[in-house]
Design a protein around this motif. Structure first.
Motif, PDB file in Angstrom:
ATOM      1  N   MET A   1     -87.863 -28.010  15.412  1.00  0.00           N
ATOM      2  CA  MET A   1     -88.391 -27.567  16.291  1.00  0.00           C
ATOM      3  C   MET A   1     -88.645 -25.524  16.768  1.00  0.00           C
ATOM      4  N   PHE A   2     -89.305 -25.726  16.986  1.00  0.00           N
ATOM      5  CA  PHE A   2     -89.932 -23.232  17.544  1.00  0.00           C
ATOM      6  C   PHE A   2     -89.713 -23.632  19.340  1.00  0.00           C
ATOM      7  N   THR A   3     -89.756 -22.403  19.312  1.00  0.00           N
ATOM      8  CA  THR A   3     -89.761 -22.036  21.119  1.00  0.00           C
ATOM      9  C   THR A   3     -91.082 -20.786  21.597  1.00  0.00           C
ATOM     10  N   GLY A   4     -92.110 -20.917  20.159  1.00  0.00           N
ATOM     11  CA  GLY A   4     -93.305 -20.620  20.263  1.00  0.00           C
ATOM     12  C   GLY A   4     -93.514 -18.688  20.562  1.00  0.00           C
ATOM     13  N   ILE A   5     -92.422 -18.082  20.746  1.00  0.00           N
ATOM     14  CA  ILE A   5     -91.624 -16.716  20.617  1.00  0.00           C
ATOM     15  C   ILE A   5     -92.230 -16.414  19.380  1.00  0.00           C
ATOM     16  N   VAL A   6     -92.979 -15.592  18.648  1.00  0.00           N
ATOM     17  CA  VAL A   6     -93.389 -14.846  17.066  1.00  0.00           C
ATOM     18  C   VAL A   6     -92.722 -14.134  17.137  1.00  0.00           C
ATOM     19  N   GLN A   7     -91.595 -14.309  15.581  1.00  0.00           N
ATOM     20  CA  GLN A   7     -90.955 -12.746  16.057  1.00  0.00           C
ATOM     21  C   GLN A   7     -91.084 -11.754  15.199  1.00  0.00           C
ATOM     22  N   THR A   8     -92.232 -12.327  14.281  1.00  0.00           N
ATOM     23  CA  THR A   8     -93.245 -11.130  13.790  1.00  0.00           C
ATOM     24  C   THR A   8     -94.387 -11.603  12.758  1.00  0.00           C
ATOM     25  N   ARG A   9     -95.643 -11.095  12.300  1.00  0.00           N
ATOM     26  CA  ARG A   9     -96.717 -10.711  11.741  1.00  0.00           C
ATOM     27  C   ARG A   9     -96.536 -10.640  10.459  1.00  0.00           C
ATOM     28  N   LEU A  10     -96.720 -11.307   9.352  1.00  0.00           N
ATOM     29  CA  LEU A  10     -96.207 -10.548   7.962  1.00  0.00           C
ATOM     30  C   LEU A  10     -97.122 -11.044   7.259  1.00  0.00           C
ATOM     31  N   PRO A  11     -98.066  -9.786   6.163  1.00  0.00           N
ATOM     32  CA  PRO A  11     -98.579 -10.684   5.554  1.00  0.00           C
ATOM     33  C   PRO A  11     -98.646 -11.631   4.108  1.00  0.00           C
ATOM     34  N   VAL A  12     -99.607 -12.150   3.710  1.00  0.00           N
ATOM     35  CA  VAL A  12     -98.744 -13.179   2.407  1.00  0.00           C
ATOM     36  C   VAL A  12     -98.781 -12.161   2.063  1.00  0.00           C
ATOM     37  N   TYR A  13     -97.972 -12.488   0.528  1.00  0.00           N
ATOM     38  CA  TYR A  13     -97.698 -11.421  -0.404  1.00  0.00           C
ATOM     39  C   TYR A  13     -98.173 -12.309  -1.820  1.00  0.00           C
ATOM     40  N   ALA A  14     -98.601 -13.595  -1.443  1.00  0.00           N
ATOM     41  CA  ALA A  14     -99.216 -14.646  -2.906  1.00  0.00           C
ATOM     42  C   ALA A  14     -99.439 -16.023  -2.473  1.00  0.00           C
ATOM     43  N   VAL A  15    -100.786 -16.122  -3.126  1.00  0.00           N
ATOM     44  CA  VAL A  15    -100.774 -17.324  -2.577  1.00  0.00           C
ATOM     45  C   VAL A  15    -100.828 -18.157  -3.733  1.00  0.00           C
ATOM     46  N   ASP A  16    -100.638 -19.234  -4.144  1.00  0.00           N
ATOM     47  CA  ASP A  16    -100.933 -19.845  -6.198  1.00  0.00           C
ATOM     48  C   ASP A  16    -101.599 -21.374  -5.735  1.00  0.00           C
ATOM     49  N   ARG A  17    -102.854 -21.583  -6.023  1.00  0.00           N
ATOM     50  CA  ARG A  17    -103.263 -22.743  -5.197  1.00  0.00           C
ATOM     51  C   ARG A  17    -103.704 -23.732  -6.579  1.00  0.00           C
ATOM     52  N   LYS A  18    -103.432 -25.047  -6.096  1.00  0.00           N
ATOM     53  CA  LYS A  18    -103.849 -25.604  -6.860  1.00  0.00           C
ATOM     54  C   LYS A  18    -104.545 -27.345  -5.795  1.00  0.00           C
ATOM     55  N   ALA A  19    -104.805 -28.278  -6.959  1.00  0.00           N
ATOM     56  CA  ALA A  19    -105.447 -29.073  -6.413  1.00  0.00           C
ATOM     57  C   ALA A  19    -104.910 -29.984  -5.171  1.00  0.00           C
ATOM     58  N   ASP A  20    -105.422 -29.936  -3.900  1.00  0.00           N
ATOM     59  CA  ASP A  20    -104.361 -30.380  -2.461  1.00  0.00           C
ATOM     60  C   ASP A  20    -103.029 -29.701  -2.558  1.00  0.00           C
ATOM     61  N   PHE A  21    -103.169 -28.505  -2.480  1.00  0.00           N
ATOM     62  CA  PHE A  21    -101.752 -28.134  -2.758  1.00  0.00           C
ATOM     63  C   PHE A  21    -101.536 -26.797  -2.773  1.00  0.00           C
ATOM     64  N   ALA A  22    -101.004 -25.634  -2.646  1.00  0.00           N
ATOM     65  CA  ALA A  22    -100.464 -24.507  -2.090  1.00  0.00           C
ATOM     66  C   ALA A  22     -99.442 -24.185  -2.025  1.00  0.00           C
ATOM     67  N   THR A  23     -98.948 -23.198  -2.529  1.00  0.00           N
ATOM     68  CA  THR A  23     -97.137 -21.989  -2.260  1.00  0.00           C
ATOM     69  C   THR A  23     -97.833 -20.877  -2.124  1.00  0.00           C
ATOM     70  N   PHE A  24     -97.218 -20.810  -0.479  1.00  0.00           N
ATOM     71  CA  PHE A  24     -97.732 -19.114  -0.039  1.00  0.00           C
ATOM     72  C   PHE A  24     -95.717 -18.461  -0.445  1.00  0.00           C
ATOM     73  N   THR A  25     -95.995 -17.227  -0.716  1.00  0.00           N
ATOM     74  CA  THR A  25     -95.170 -16.077  -1.010  1.00  0.00           C
ATOM     75  C   THR A  25     -95.247 -15.298   0.168  1.00  0.00           C
TER      76      THR A  25
END
Length: 218
Positions: A1-25
């Motif tokens: 669960m979360f409280t909706g108080i965003v702690q920060t915003r960050l740029p996505v370092y890397a994205v690895d996309r595959k068929a119907d799947f992705a890994t975000f770093t």
């Protein structure tokens, strides 16, 4: 669960996309990564994801096809900034409202009205979610707990203070941007219950009788 108080915003370092799947770093700052463990839940743009790997400050998360289709993570690229919130702990202050991290829809930013100390954003109000998007009610947008300022038939608005604009991605949101939306679960439960009771004469009669009995006994 979360409280909706965003702690920060960050740029996505890397994205690895595959068929119907992705890994975000993402590269977490030291204070945000403190105590983080494999399997922990973290909200990216209000989407609850699980920590898959940890390589020093590089943290990765997997997202399946359904998540990519329903949320705006499907359009996230390397360098895209996303809102981040770590899962709530027992005893944490709840400054917003309880959020599950299960995004229900994407809504487009329709209008941006900016002044020196205020930012008003107007969003689409999807017909299927309209009963839960009420004037002065809660809504989670990209994981940020916000109060609905005004409601029209097909759109609603929120007002953003400078702090929210600085900490979250809303400071740069523009018309056409797709935003993750999760309705307030308490509002949803109340609206659904009332709708069900009003649609069932027998259930409505039983509830009326109980309320009458309670009032007479009180």
């Amino acid at each position: 669960m979360f409280t909706g108080i965003v702690q920060t915003r960050l740029p996505v370092y890397a994205v690895d996309r595959k068929a119907d799947f992705a890994t975000f770093t993402l590269q977490f700052p030291t204070e945000l990564a403190a105590g983080l463990k494999l399997g922990a839940s973290v909200a990216l743009n209000g989407t609850c994801l699980t920590v898959r790997t940890m390589d020093n400050d590089l943290i990765s998360f997997d997202a399946i096809g359904q998540t990519l289709a329903v949320t705006n993570l499907g359009a996230v690229e390397q360098g895209t900034e996303v809102n981040i919130e770590r899962a709530a702990k027992v005893g944490d202050e709840i400054g917003g409202h309880m959020i599950s991290g299960h995004v229900m829809a994407q809504v487009a930013v329709l209008e941006r009205i900016e002044s020196a100390n205020n930012l008003v954003l107007w969003f689409e109000r999807p017909s299927e979610l309209a009963p839960y998007l009420l004037d002065k009610g809660y809504v989670a947008l990209n994981g940020c707990s916000l109060t609905i300022a005004a409601v029209q038939e097909d759109r609603f608005s929120v007002h953003l203070i400078p702090e929210t604009r600085e900490v979250t991605t809303f400071g740069t949101s523009q018309p056409g941007d797709k935003i993750n939306l999760e309705v307030d679960p308490q509002t949803q439960a109340i609206v659904d219950t009332v709708t069900r009771v009003l649609a069932d004469p027998a259930l409505l009669g039983e509830l009326t009788a109980r309320l009458t009995a309670t009032a007479n006994n009180g």
